[in-house]
Design an enzyme around this catalytic site. Structure first.
Site, PDB file in Angstrom:
ATOM      1  N   CYS A  90      70.022  25.607 -80.340  1.00  0.00           N
ATOM      2  CA  CYS A  90      70.714  27.099 -80.019  1.00  0.00           C
ATOM      3  C   CYS A  90      69.813  27.674 -78.962  1.00  0.00           C
ATOM      4  CB  CYS A  90      70.728  27.940 -81.426  1.00  0.00           C
ATOM      5  SG  CYS A  90      71.792  29.499 -81.160  1.00  0.00           S
ATOM      6  N   HIS A 198      73.406  24.400 -85.727  1.00  0.00           N
ATOM      7  CA  HIS A 198      71.977  24.355 -86.327  1.00  0.00           C
ATOM      8  C   HIS A 198      71.646  23.413 -87.488  1.00  0.00           C
ATOM      9  CE1 HIS A 198      70.302  28.383 -84.786  1.00  0.00           C
ATOM     10  NE2 HIS A 198      71.678  28.427 -84.596  1.00  0.00           N
ATOM     11  N   GLU A 200      69.004  22.684 -89.038  1.00  0.00           N
ATOM     12  CA  GLU A 200      68.223  22.945 -89.873  1.00  0.00           C
ATOM     13  C   GLU A 200      68.681  23.882 -91.196  1.00  0.00           C
ATOM     14  OE1 GLU A 200      68.635  24.213 -87.066  1.00  0.00           O
ATOM     15  OE2 GLU A 200      67.860  26.327 -86.955  1.00  0.00           O
TER      16      GLU A 200
END
Lengths: 231, 80
Positions: A90, A198, A200
């Site tokens: 990002c 994302h 994560e």
């Protein structure tokens, strides 16, 4: 017992996914260390770097434009030039583009909306250390959350990157108006990779999807291999 | 020396901000045929001449103030 490779997660003023990234990498077997942007060196034995999401320096001027001057970026450039894996998520992707480590630029989303939802992605290339655990054409569900994630390259640059196999991930659905629906790009040497989604936030099926773990675990693999090679 | 930099979205590049501004102006009843939104940077530059100031600011634009992939820039030196 396999080693826990050291991965630096950079922290800029305004980063907000740094701890999520460090947590996910830790859960996947890495020794993740948060590294403040003003540091001039990476911790000893750092085998890979993650530039996390957020709003570094308040997104002033253009997203990522100021963060590229952070002292720690010089050490990241050195690691990248030496073949070390570098992942930008990002805002980290925006920074890598502004720093010239990746090509193209992230612009305001076509519909001016902040897009915050799970998106379907297609893995276009598996010949990067980041996608080594994926199958060609595999679909991944990973969330996005960004207002300026519309990747842009002009026709010439786009053709060049496509021919070189650097367009690694595409949205399999309309997301933000990115040229060619590109969601993730790597450099020519294939050791620097940036993406808007994302991973994560998608490392546990409890949170909706575990697909992000495929990308991060592959990064941990690469970091471990590099640690063993350099030892 | 006072120098003003105008940064614009390059011609032909989609400018969703400009489109939103145009749409809003039309809703207010202004018959606006097009709107493009850029950025303005006022600088105070230490340089011996206007020419030198302009050259300096040109480098600033290339290195930071504009992204050449998507933006064009115009430099105005006050009093020239």
């Amino acid at each position: 017992m396999s080693i826990r490779p050291r991965i630096a997660v950079l922290v800029f003023p305004g980063s907000n996914d740094d701890r999520d990234a460090a947590w996910a990498l830790g859960a996947l077997g890495a020794d993740a260390q948060l590294v403040w942007h003003a540091e001039e060196a990476l911790p000893r034995d750092t085998a890979a770097v993650v530039l996390p999401g957020g709003f570094s320096y308040g997104d002033y001027l253009r997203c990522g434009a100021i963060a590229r001057f952070a002292p720690v970026l010089e050490a990241v450039r050195e690691l990248a030039a030496d073949g070390g894996p570098v992942l930008g998520i990002c805002n980290g992707f925006q920074i890598l583009c502004e720093a010239g480590l990746l090509q193209g630029v992230l612009r305001r989303n076509r519909d001016l909306e902040f897009v915050c939802r799970d998106v379907l992605l297609r893995v276009e290339r598996t010949d990067t250390v980041f996608t080594a655990r994926c199958e060609p054409g595999q679909d991944l569900t990973i969330p996005v959350k960004h207002g300026e994630g519309s990747w842009y390259a002009d026709d010439e640059l786009y053709a060049e990157l496509e021919a070189a196999g650097q367009l690694v991930l595409r949205y399999a659905e309309d997301c933000n108006g990115s040229v060619g629906d590109v969601a993730g790009v790597c450099n020519e040497a294939r050791n620097v990779f940036g993406l808007m989604p994302h991973p994560e936030h998608a490392v546990d099926p409890l949170l909706g999807s575990g697909d992000g773990a495929l990308l991060l675990a592959a990064l941990v693999d690469a970091a471990r291999e590099r640690t063993l090679t350099l030892a | 020396m006072k120098v003003t930099v105008l940064v614009r979205p390059k011609e032909g590049i989609l400018d969703p901000q400009g489109e939103a501004v145009q749409g809003s102006l039309r809703k207010l009843g202004f018959p606006v045929g097009g709107a493009r939104v850029g950025r303005l940077v006022d600088l105070d530059v230490d340089a011996p001449s206007a020419q030198e100031a302009k050259a300096q600011v040109e480098r600033m634009c290339q290195e930071l103030l504009a992204n050449p992939l998507i933006e064009s820039f115009e430099i105005e030196v006050a009093g020239t």
